[in-house]
Scaffold this active site. Structure first.
Site, mmCIF file in Angstrom:
data_model
loop_
_atom_site.group_PDB
_atom_site.id
_atom_site.type_symbol
_atom_site.label_atom_id
_atom_site.label_comp_id
_atom_site.label_asym_id
_atom_site.label_seq_id
_atom_site.Cartn_x
_atom_site.Cartn_y
_atom_site.Cartn_z
ATOM 1 N N GLN A 120 0.842 -1.204 0.000
ATOM 2 C CA GLN A 120 0.000 0.000 0.000
ATOM 3 C C GLN A 120 0.876 1.252 0.000
ATOM 4 O OE1 GLN A 120 -3.618 -0.329 0.571
ATOM 5 N NE2 GLN A 120 -3.652 1.777 -0.085
ATOM 6 N N PHE A 121 1.414 1.622 -1.166
ATOM 7 C CA PHE A 121 2.290 2.790 -1.228
ATOM 8 C C PHE A 121 1.563 4.076 -0.863
ATOM 9 C CE2 PHE A 121 0.415 2.966 -5.425
ATOM 10 C CZ PHE A 121 0.328 4.324 -5.697
ATOM 11 N N THR A 122 0.236 4.083 -0.959
ATOM 12 C CA THR A 122 -0.519 5.306 -0.674
ATOM 13 C C THR A 122 -0.470 5.701 0.801
ATOM 14 O OG1 THR A 122 -2.601 4.092 -0.462
ATOM 15 C CG2 THR A 122 -2.060 4.971 -2.645
#
Length: 147
Positions: free
Chosen positions: A78-80
């Site tokens: 989950q890079f966000t």
């Protein structure tokens, strides 16, 4: 690393309508990797996650770890989690690690977790749909740079 831990009754991740990973009781982890993350961050996160007492005992108190309940983990990249929302209305994700480093650390993180508990996972970089039944709800944010 930035992680969101959600205690779940069940969770799954699908890609193109096909389930890539699913668990019953355990933890759904949303995993973000930063550019300065390293082996120490992985070890710290793994140690905290497998030993954190956030599952209820017979008296209803959060006193058991995922190992104690013989639970499983569903890990989703989950890079966000590294979104920068300070300017404008469109988040910037420049604070996240580059994909090659993030993928390597994410894989290593999951391998280390799997030494303690069963781990299912999504596919790094894929467009995923995550389903869960949150238990509690219990949701905890863990940042390896804040310890």
């Amino acid at each position: 690393m930035k992680l969101v831990l959600q205690r779940v009754k069940e969770a799954s991740v699908s890609i193109d309508g096909k389930i890539a990973g699913a668990i019953n009781q355990g933890l759904l982890l949303l995993v973000g990797v930063g550019p300065d993350d390293n082996a120490e961050d992985l070890a710290y996160a793994v140690r905290k996650i497998v030993n954190m007492r956030i599952f209820s005992d017979a008296d209803g108190k959060m006193n058991q770890s995922i190992q104690d309940i013989k639970g499983s983990i569903l890990s989703v990249s989950q890079f966000t989690l590294y979104a920068d929302t300070k300017k404008g209305n469109r988040p910037a994700f420049t604070g996240a690690a580059k994909p090659d480093l993030a993928s390597q650390l994410y894989d290593s993180f999951n391998e280390q977790l799997a030494e303690f508990v069963p781990v299912e996972r999504g596919v790094f970089g894929a467009d995923m749909q995550v389903s869960l039944i949150n238990d509690g709800p219990v949701t905890i944010i863990l940042d390896t740079k804040c310890h």
